[in-house]
Motif scaffolding. Structure first.
Motif, PDB file in Angstrom:
ATOM      1  N   LEU A   1      63.324  63.031  24.743  1.00  0.00           N
ATOM      2  CA  LEU A   1      62.436  63.759  25.540  1.00  0.00           C
ATOM      3  C   LEU A   1      62.161  63.341  26.916  1.00  0.00           C
ATOM      4  CD1 LEU A   1      60.675  66.249  24.584  1.00  0.00           C
ATOM      5  CD2 LEU A   1      58.733  64.921  24.303  1.00  0.00           C
ATOM      6  N   PHE A   2      62.112  61.904  27.122  1.00  0.00           N
ATOM      7  CA  PHE A   2      62.061  61.365  28.515  1.00  0.00           C
ATOM      8  C   PHE A   2      63.335  62.050  29.189  1.00  0.00           C
ATOM      9  CE2 PHE A   2      58.838  58.269  27.223  1.00  0.00           C
ATOM     10  CZ  PHE A   2      57.941  58.417  28.156  1.00  0.00           C
ATOM     11  N   GLU A   3      64.813  61.866  28.743  1.00  0.00           N
ATOM     12  CA  GLU A   3      65.780  62.063  29.460  1.00  0.00           C
ATOM     13  C   GLU A   3      65.709  63.462  29.785  1.00  0.00           C
ATOM     14  OE1 GLU A   3      68.309  60.228  30.343  1.00  0.00           O
ATOM     15  OE2 GLU A   3      67.468  58.649  29.511  1.00  0.00           O
TER      16      GLU A   3
ATOM     17  N   PRO B   1      58.014  59.756  40.278  1.00  0.00           N
ATOM     18  CA  PRO B   1      57.686  58.475  40.020  1.00  0.00           C
ATOM     19  C   PRO B   1      56.942  58.054  38.570  1.00  0.00           C
ATOM     20  CG  PRO B   1      57.450  59.062  42.341  1.00  0.00           C
ATOM     21  CD  PRO B   1      57.618  60.559  41.463  1.00  0.00           C
ATOM     22  N   GLU B   2      55.865  59.111  38.467  1.00  0.00           N
ATOM     23  CA  GLU B   2      55.075  58.751  37.289  1.00  0.00           C
ATOM     24  C   GLU B   2      55.938  58.791  35.948  1.00  0.00           C
ATOM     25  OE1 GLU B   2      54.214  60.453  39.680  1.00  0.00           O
ATOM     26  OE2 GLU B   2      52.411  59.730  40.570  1.00  0.00           O
ATOM     27  N   ILE B   3      56.791  59.852  35.859  1.00  0.00           N
ATOM     28  CA  ILE B   3      57.376  59.914  34.516  1.00  0.00           C
ATOM     29  C   ILE B   3      58.338  58.880  34.529  1.00  0.00           C
ATOM     30  CG2 ILE B   3      59.119  61.484  33.376  1.00  0.00           C
ATOM     31  CD1 ILE B   3      57.661  64.007  34.266  1.00  0.00           C
TER      32      ILE B   3
ATOM     33  N   LEU C   1      54.798  63.939  26.605  1.00  0.00           N
ATOM     34  CA  LEU C   1      55.268  62.812  26.005  1.00  0.00           C
ATOM     35  C   LEU C   1      54.380  62.122  25.550  1.00  0.00           C
ATOM     36  CD1 LEU C   1      57.199  62.266  29.331  1.00  0.00           C
ATOM     37  CD2 LEU C   1      58.192  62.408  27.277  1.00  0.00           C
ATOM     38  N   LYS C   2      52.905  62.016  26.029  1.00  0.00           N
ATOM     39  CA  LYS C   2      51.837  61.151  25.373  1.00  0.00           C
ATOM     40  C   LYS C   2      51.587  61.630  24.023  1.00  0.00           C
ATOM     41  CE  LYS C   2      49.651  60.107  29.879  1.00  0.00           C
ATOM     42  NZ  LYS C   2      48.696  60.134  30.806  1.00  0.00           N
ATOM     43  N   ASP C   3      51.474  62.748  23.895  1.00  0.00           N
ATOM     44  CA  ASP C   3      51.295  63.517  22.206  1.00  0.00           C
ATOM     45  C   ASP C   3      52.259  63.074  21.316  1.00  0.00           C
ATOM     46  OD1 ASP C   3      49.150  64.639  23.324  1.00  0.00           O
ATOM     47  OD2 ASP C   3      50.019  66.707  23.403  1.00  0.00           O
ATOM     48  N   GLU C   4      53.494  62.942  21.795  1.00  0.00           N
ATOM     49  CA  GLU C   4      54.831  62.475  21.044  1.00  0.00           C
ATOM     50  C   GLU C   4      54.753  61.138  20.939  1.00  0.00           C
ATOM     51  OE1 GLU C   4      56.901  64.335  19.474  1.00  0.00           O
ATOM     52  OE2 GLU C   4      56.447  66.251  20.152  1.00  0.00           O
TER      53      GLU C   4
END
Length: 881
Positions: free
Chosen positions: A85-87, A96-98, A66-69
């Motif tokens: 992508l988050f979904e 919890p972090e995501i 996620l951070k790269d995208e």
């Protein structure tokens, strides 16, 4: 340039490994790390995509992705891809972090149309998913409140009030600080209802606190602590909290099939929500694809919730490619799928598409087990032909097709099942229910002819049938056939019993012969030693070669012909030693011999162990007998574990070290630490270190035993070169997973046997290692690798025939390290060989010494002096021969 080539080779290797086995989890992880280090974004994205299709990704992998995208997202279309992508990420595990990262990223799109409502929607979903998380849920509540404060308007004050009130009703860590913050933020007093809700949540938090503290101090993966927490929540009965604690446990124990099975069972029986249930089942089989039970439950869940038939079939095909580690697993998954197809068929119709699909699936299952499974495991996994039996029952009972059912049963019997009575009776019952009397009679006549385990039972069933439905001719035929068959069976049993008795009698004779031979050899050896002692006393000033050899090696057995003199000394030795090659017996009186033996015993004090000190003492064994000063040699080793109070080596009456000792420490902690020295090499032998336990006081004490059951996370490797070291093998094995333990099998002298056991973190890594390492060549040796499934120790079928009542019985239950040397038979090798029909003469072994009659009661009673004279005569006769 060199690093570039190294990177290319490393990536190429990982890609080639994945082309062989796409389910290699660690290989996927290594490839992603390599590509991320080199910044290959396109290849990295492709590698992550392939891995996510096969496995749920961990929190760490998802956050990196996620951070790269997010870094490369520039416009609105890229932003939507990040949302997608988050979904996907929040569906794999409840993290919890995501969710926090998702909510914070969504705040960046607040300026777009409907941006605020979208952020609130994500926050609400996050609270539903992780808001009850006792240790990490508070961060999500605080982030939501901060967002509302940032966009605060007068009309929105109530939103912040509502968030505070909702949070205070949830048992979370540091609730007191949240309550104080609400008091400070609010201009009005906190309503009484909110205070009551807060106190109730605080009480609930106190109940959860011990479990949270246990998780805090426990080491990963904390499975036992999570299991206790789950039991607590199940008793409380809150579905949301139960779901959350299961998800928390699975996030850290995603490769534990039993935990997934328990979670899915709860969802299937209690919540029964389609999306939630199917998602959990899907994640379970993606995490543990080698576990057939999870696939079976997934197929049932899809059928239960009405999933499209094509999707069910596709998932079944995935199960076949999952790489099960037992042949029976394939039988089980096929049976589950066939059950599903059978329930789809409407048997009221003579023919239908579903029925044809079911028959085709049965045929394919038999072909698959015969070719694919049998080729891989050397067995079909279905020796009783369960699938074929079920097919026959479906054809007979549901399709009224007895002709097909009979063909299937004929095939079953040709696969080695004709000797079992229960198989014939199953066939008979099927014919009885759906066939006719003629075929029933035919089946029973064949059963009488072929059954070998319980022929009486089959004969009885045939006679019962003819008594009820048969004619006189049928009855006579059945009686004649059963009598002939039972006569043959009884004749075979009598022959087997006679053979057994003959073997027992033969063994009894051999045992008696061995006992006589042992007694004669012991007496002969004792006399030889006594003569050698007298010879040394008479010739102190003239120590010849024979006397020196006897003194240096007193334990060696004398051999016939070993007393031949040298050519130049023949005359003098004849004069010195007499006619028989030895000095005439001048034995000391018995009283003098006893005094000499007592003097030796007095020099070696008896070592007495105080059982009250068991907790601070360890027992050390398998030490070299040649160890000169065991105390000096062992003390530095054990002082590394703690202060040593005393080392007590055990000696025999002659003062020889017996190979074991007691090591007593000052503290119990040091004794426990000393157990880690087990199998450490001392002078070329592995030293065994075990707890010191009095079995008389602790009969239930269980010593360590290597498992004899199937261990799916452990491999057994054979065919290793003897020169292969533990480090070399570990380097080869750790390529395929995380190696927890590796043990090279050695004999008691510490020499390798070419075998090893390798324990991996989980079943998945072990199964991948089997696929890759089986047949590998190591130092020109082709090794064999399989899942560890040691055979059970086999006990003798019967005790030795002719054993007298009260005689000692050889031990059958061995210690922690199996059968030690001291538990072996102490017979000389020559006496352990099978007896020959007749005695051997000159060129063979020594002729059997004449002994007393085989019947002990016939031997006359003799005094000690008479017995010595008899043995002397036998010795003289042997020398003459």
């Amino acid at each position: 340039m060199n690093s570039f080539f190294f990177f290319g080779e490393a990536v190429g290797y990982q890609v080639s490994e994945l082309s062989i086995n796409a389910f290699d989890y660690n290989c996927h992880v290594d490839l992603i790390k390599l590509l991320r280090q080199e910044g290959e974004l396109i290849k990295l994205r492709r590698a992550r995509q392939k891995m996510s299709e096969l496995f749920p990704l961990t929190e760490e992998i998802w956050l990196d992705w996620l951070k790269d995208e997010i870094k490369i997202a520039s416009d609105g279309s890229d932003r939507e891809k990040v949302y997608e992508l988050f979904e996907r990420a929040v569906k794999d595990y409840i993290c919890p972090e995501i969710w926090l990262e998702y909510a914070q990223y969504s705040i960046g799109g607040i300026g777009q149309e409907g941006g605020i409502e979208k952020v609130r929607s994500i926050f609400e979903r996050a609270l539903t998913a992780v808001g009850l998380h006792v240790t990490k849920g508070a961060a999500m509540w605080e982030a939501y409140r901060e967002f509302e404060n940032a966009v605060l308007k007068t009309a929105q004050l109530e939103r912040v009030h509502a968030l505070f009130r909702r949070q205070l009703g949830v048992p979370l860590l540091d609730m007191e600080a949240t309550y104080a913050e609400y008091e400070e933020w609010s201009d009005d007093p906190i309503p009484e209802a909110v205070t009551q809700s807060y106190k109730k949540a605080l009480q609930q938090m106190e109940k959860c606190k011990p479990y949270e503290e246990a998780l805090l101090v426990a080491e990963t993966p904390k499975l036992a602590e999570y299991q206790a927490y789950i039991d607590f929540e199940l008793k409380a009965g809150d579905p949301a909290r139960i779901q959350l604690i299961f998800e928390r446990a699975l996030a850290e124990n995603c490769l534990v099939p039993d935990l997934w099975a328990r979670y899915n069972q709860y969802l299937d029986r209690q919540l029964k929500m389609k999306d939630l249930v199917l998602s959990a089942h899907d994640r379970a089989v993606r995490n543990c694809p080698w576990t057939v039970g999870l696939w079976n439950r997934y197929l049932l869940a899809m059928e239960r919730h009405g999933v499209d038939h094509q999707i069910v079939s596709d998932n079944f095909e995935k199960a076949l490619n999952a790489g099960f580690i037992q042949a029976t697993d394939y039988v089980e998954i096929w049976q589950a799928y066939l059950d599903y197809l059978r329930r789809r068929v409407d048997f009221k119709q003579d023919s239908s598409k579903e029925l044809e699909e079911l028959r085709a699936a049965f045929a394919r299952a038999l072909e698959y087990l015969k070719q694919e499974v049998e080729e891989r495991f050397s067995e079909s996994g279905d020796p009783s032909c369960t699938i074929m039996q079920n097919w026959a029952r479906v054809e007979a009972r549901l399709c009224n097709n007895m002709q097909k059912a009979r063909e299937l049963w004929d095939s079953i019997m040709t696969k080695g099942n004709a000797k079992y009575a229960n198989m014939w009776l199953e066939y008979y019952n099927l014919e009885r229910a759906h066939g006719d009397t003629q075929h029933c009679r035919k089946a029973l006549h064949r059963a009488v002819q072929w059954t070998s385990d319980y022929p009486e039972h089959v004969c009885e069933v045939l006679l019962t049938l003819e008594r009820i439905e048969g004619t006189l001719e049928d009855w006579d035929s059945a009686v004649q056939k059963t009598e002939n068959r039972l006569a043959r069976v009884n004749e075979q049993r009598v022959k087997a019993a006679e053979k057994e008795a003959a073997l027992a009698q033969q063994e009894e004779k051999k045992s008696e012969q061995r006992k006589r031979a042992r007694a004669e050899k012991r007496a002969f050896k004792k006399m030889r030693k006594a003569k050698a002692g007298d010879k040394r006393e008479a010739d102190d000033d003239d120590d010849d070669a024979w006397g020196g050899e006897e003194e240096e090696q007193p334990s060696k057995r004398p051999r016939a012909g070993s007393s031949l003199p040298l050519a130049g000394e023949e005359e003098s030795m004849t004069v010195e030693l007499g006619l028989f090659g030895r000095s005439a017996p001048t034995e000391d009186p018995p009283s003098k011999q006893k005094e000499r033996a007592a003097a030796v015993k007095k020099e070696m004090p008896k070592v007495v162990h105080d059982s009250n000190k068991d907790s601070v003492t360890v027992f050390v064994s398998n030490l070299p007998y040649s160890l000169a000063e065991p105390d000096v040699k062992l003390r530095p080793l054990f002082e590394a574990c703690g202060e040593v109070t005393e080392i007590r080596p055990i000696f025999n009456n002659r003062g020889d070290f017996r190979g074991y000792c007691y090591v007593e420490f000052k503290e119990e902690k040091a004794a426990l630490q000393a157990l880690s020295l087990d199998r450490k090499t001392v002078d070329g032998r592995p030293m065994f270190v075990s707890p010191c336990v009095d079995k008389n006081k602790n009969p239930d004490f269980k010593v360590f035993r290597y498992s004899t059951a199937l261990e799916k996370h452990k491999l057994f490797i054979s065919g290793l070169p003897f020169s292969c070291t533990k480090e070399e093998l570990e380097e080869i094995c750790k390529v395929h997973g995380s190696v927890k333990d590796l043990r090279l099998v050695t004999n008691r002298a510490g020499k390798p046997k070419g075998l090893a056991y390798v324990e991996y973190e989980n079943e998945a890594q072990a199964s991948q290692a089997v696929l890759k390492m089986d047949g590998m060549t190591i130092k020109e040796n082709v090794i064999k690798v399989a899942i560890s499934n040691p055979p059970q120790r086999k006990l003798p079928d019967r005790p030795e025939a002719g054993r007298a009542a009260g005689a000692l019985v050889p031990r059958q239950v061995y210690g922690a390290r199996g059968k030690g040397r001291t538990q072996l038979s102490l017979l000389p090798r020559a006496l352990q060989r099978p007896a020959n029909p007749g005695p051997k003469t000159e060129n063979g072994t020594l002729q059997t010494l004449p002994g007393p009659s085989s019947t002990p009661t016939e031997a006359p009673k003799m005094s000690n002096a008479d017995f010595a004279k008899m043995l002397l005569k036998k010795q003289r006769r042997l020398v003459w021969i």
